[in-house]
Each structure stands twice: as C-alpha cells, then as structure tokens.
Design a protein around this motif. Structure first.
Motif, PDB file in Angstrom:
ATOM      1  N   THR A  80      56.420  37.125  33.827  1.00 42.42           N
ATOM      2  CA  THR A  80      57.369  36.651  34.839  1.00 42.42           C
ATOM      3  C   THR A  80      56.644  35.906  35.948  1.00 42.42           C
ATOM      4  O   THR A  80      57.088  34.838  36.381  1.00 42.42           O
ATOM      5  CB  THR A  80      58.153  37.846  35.429  1.00 42.42           C
ATOM      6  N   LYS A  81      55.527  36.458  36.386  1.00 41.11           N
ATOM      7  CA  LYS A  81      54.756  35.817  37.450  1.00 41.11           C
ATOM      8  C   LYS A  81      54.230  34.456  36.991  1.00 41.11           C
ATOM      9  O   LYS A  81      54.268  33.486  37.741  1.00 41.11           O
ATOM     10  CB  LYS A  81      53.599  36.722  37.874  1.00 41.11           C
ATOM     11  N   LEU A  82      53.763  34.374  35.745  1.00 38.81           N
ATOM     12  CA  LEU A  82      53.251  33.108  35.224  1.00 38.81           C
ATOM     13  C   LEU A  82      54.366  32.084  35.096  1.00 38.81           C
ATOM     14  O   LEU A  82      54.168  30.908  35.413  1.00 38.81           O
ATOM     15  CB  LEU A  82      52.573  33.334  33.866  1.00 38.81           C
ATOM     16  N   THR A  87      51.765  26.270  41.691  1.00 43.16           N
ATOM     17  CA  THR A  87      50.510  25.561  41.936  1.00 43.16           C
ATOM     18  C   THR A  87      49.459  25.972  40.911  1.00 43.16           C
ATOM     19  O   THR A  87      49.606  26.985  40.215  1.00 43.16           O
ATOM     20  CB  THR A  87      49.967  25.881  43.344  1.00 43.16           C
ATOM     21  N   THR A  88      48.404  25.204  40.853  1.00 39.84           N
ATOM     22  CA  THR A  88      47.305  25.517  39.937  1.00 39.84           C
ATOM     23  C   THR A  88      46.697  26.870  40.275  1.00 39.84           C
ATOM     24  O   THR A  88      46.395  27.660  39.382  1.00 39.84           O
ATOM     25  CB  THR A  88      46.228  24.414  39.996  1.00 39.84           C
ATOM     26  N   SER A  92      46.551  30.083  37.838  1.00 39.09           N
ATOM     27  CA  SER A  92      45.272  30.731  37.512  1.00 39.09           C
ATOM     28  C   SER A  92      45.356  32.235  37.738  1.00 39.09           C
ATOM     29  O   SER A  92      44.925  33.027  36.905  1.00 39.09           O
ATOM     30  CB  SER A  92      44.154  30.158  38.378  1.00 39.09           C
ATOM     31  N   GLU A  93      45.913  32.627  38.879  1.00 39.89           N
ATOM     32  CA  GLU A  93      46.021  34.051  39.210  1.00 39.89           C
ATOM     33  C   GLU A  93      46.958  34.783  38.237  1.00 39.89           C
ATOM     34  O   GLU A  93      46.623  35.853  37.728  1.00 39.89           O
ATOM     35  CB  GLU A  93      46.536  34.210  40.644  1.00 39.89           C
ATOM     36  N   LYS A 174      40.929  27.628  38.058  1.00 39.63           N
ATOM     37  CA  LYS A 174      39.892  28.659  38.155  1.00 39.63           C
ATOM     38  C   LYS A 174      40.479  30.010  37.782  1.00 39.63           C
ATOM     39  O   LYS A 174      41.658  30.258  37.977  1.00 39.63           O
ATOM     40  CB  LYS A 174      39.354  28.740  39.584  1.00 39.63           C
ATOM     41  N   ALA A 175      39.605  30.847  37.299  1.00 39.33           N
ATOM     42  CA  ALA A 175      40.016  32.228  37.034  1.00 39.33           C
ATOM     43  C   ALA A 175      40.194  32.942  38.371  1.00 39.33           C
ATOM     44  O   ALA A 175      39.527  32.628  39.347  1.00 39.33           O
ATOM     45  CB  ALA A 175      38.959  32.940  36.189  1.00 39.33           C
ATOM     46  N   ALA A 176      41.104  33.872  38.411  1.00 39.70           N
ATOM     47  CA  ALA A 176      41.338  34.640  39.633  1.00 39.70           C
ATOM     48  C   ALA A 176      40.124  35.513  39.930  1.00 39.70           C
ATOM     49  O   ALA A 176      39.399  35.908  39.008  1.00 39.70           O
ATOM     50  CB  ALA A 176      42.579  35.503  39.480  1.00 39.70           C
TER      51      ALA A 176
END
Length: 187
Positions: A80-82, A87-88, A92-93, A174-176
């Motif tokens: 759901t969050k994805l 934003t990028t 990523s997060e 970037k990776a979180a």
C-alpha cells in the motif's frame, strides 16, 4: 566590402552561433530529462509487476501458514505504501519496506518444506526473482540516466540554460537507510 559590412557580418555570425548553441543546449537538456522520466517509468512498471505477483505468492503461502498473519499484514502495508509513493525518495523507502517484508515471508517458507515443493509456489518465486532482477536493472538504468542529466545541467554552457528554463537536479533511486542490514525475524 566596407569595413562596417564586415563587422555586421561577424556580429550576425556570432549571434547565429549563440542562438544555435542555445537551441542545441536546450534540446539536449530536454532529451536528458525525458530519458530520466522514461527510466523512472520503467522502475514503476517493474515495481507494479512485482506488486501484481505478490498477492498470488501470499495466497499460496497462506494456505500452508495461515497463522503467520503478522508477515502477511506487513506485506500488505508495504504494498500500500509503495502504491501511494510519489517521489523517488518515497518509492525507495517503500520499496525497502516491501523487500524486508518479503524476506520475512521467505523465512516463513523455510518452516514449510511441502510449500517449497509446491509447483505454483516455485513458479511464483521464479517470477518474483526475475522481477527483482528487472527492478535492479531498471534502478541502475535510472541512476545512470540521472547522473548524465545532473552532469549536463551543471556543465557550461548548458548550466546557463538549465537555470534559465527551470531544469532542476533529479534524485537518484537510493535504498532506504538500514536497507543494507538483513531484517531479524522472530516467531
């Protein structure tokens, strides 16, 4: 020829060169920005592909491990969050959260040997693995494109036109923070 005519021809040639340089720089910036947008859309496509595979995978695992509700909820929340990420950085997060939830799901799978032998589960895992590889390639392509674009908007003379026409620096995918550590799973 008169001296004034020669001066005007030189000035005219310089103006034409400046105009052509401006047009070329602007068009180059537009091309690079469009390439970044295209690569971003490719990441979105692969993330959507993974999002489409996950419910089938979860359903298959649920049949074997119905009492692992916390893991299933974490996956649902991360999906759901994805889906809502704009934003990028948000993507990523959210992507890192989903990857963590999926890794916890794989730990659950280890407790069910008959599930690992299930043909549908195996097929879904292969599809998910292929999708993960596609996501990694799409991220790399995006970051390469962003690097080219960000470099172009900082180089002279394009930097003049970039600031004039509102071309701004793009964020890398970037990776979180903390994504490099393996999540600990306790049941």
């Amino acid at each position: 020829m008169k001296r004034s005519t020669v001066v005007w021809l030189v000035v005219g040639a310089l103006v034409i060169i400046l105009i052509m340089s401006a047009v070329s720089s602007y068009n180059g910036l537009v091309s690079k920005e469009n390439a970044v947008d295209n690569k971003s859309a490719q990441i979105d496509t692969q993330l959507q592909r993974r999002e489409d595979v996950i419910p089938n995978l979860v359903s298959t695992v649920k049949g074997y491990a119905a009492h692992e509700k916390e893991v299933f909820q974490a996956i649902a929340d991360a999906r759901t969050k994805l889906s809502g990420a704009g934003t990028t950085a948000e993507k990523s997060e959210a992507n890192a959260e989903l990857e963590g939830a999926l890794s916890r799901l794989l730990v659950v799978v280890e407790n069910y040997p008959t599930l690992k032998a299930d043909a549908q589960f195996t097929k879904l895992m292969d599809e998910l693995s292929g999708t993960e590889n596609r996501i990694a390639v799409a991220r790399q392509d995006y970051n390469n494109s962003v690097t080219e674009y960000n470099t172009k908007i900082r180089k002279f003379p394009a930097a003049l036109f970039a600031s004039m026409f509102g071309f701004e620096k793009k964020d890398m995918f970037k990776a979180a923070p903390g994504a490099e550590t393996v999540p600990e799973v306790n049941f």
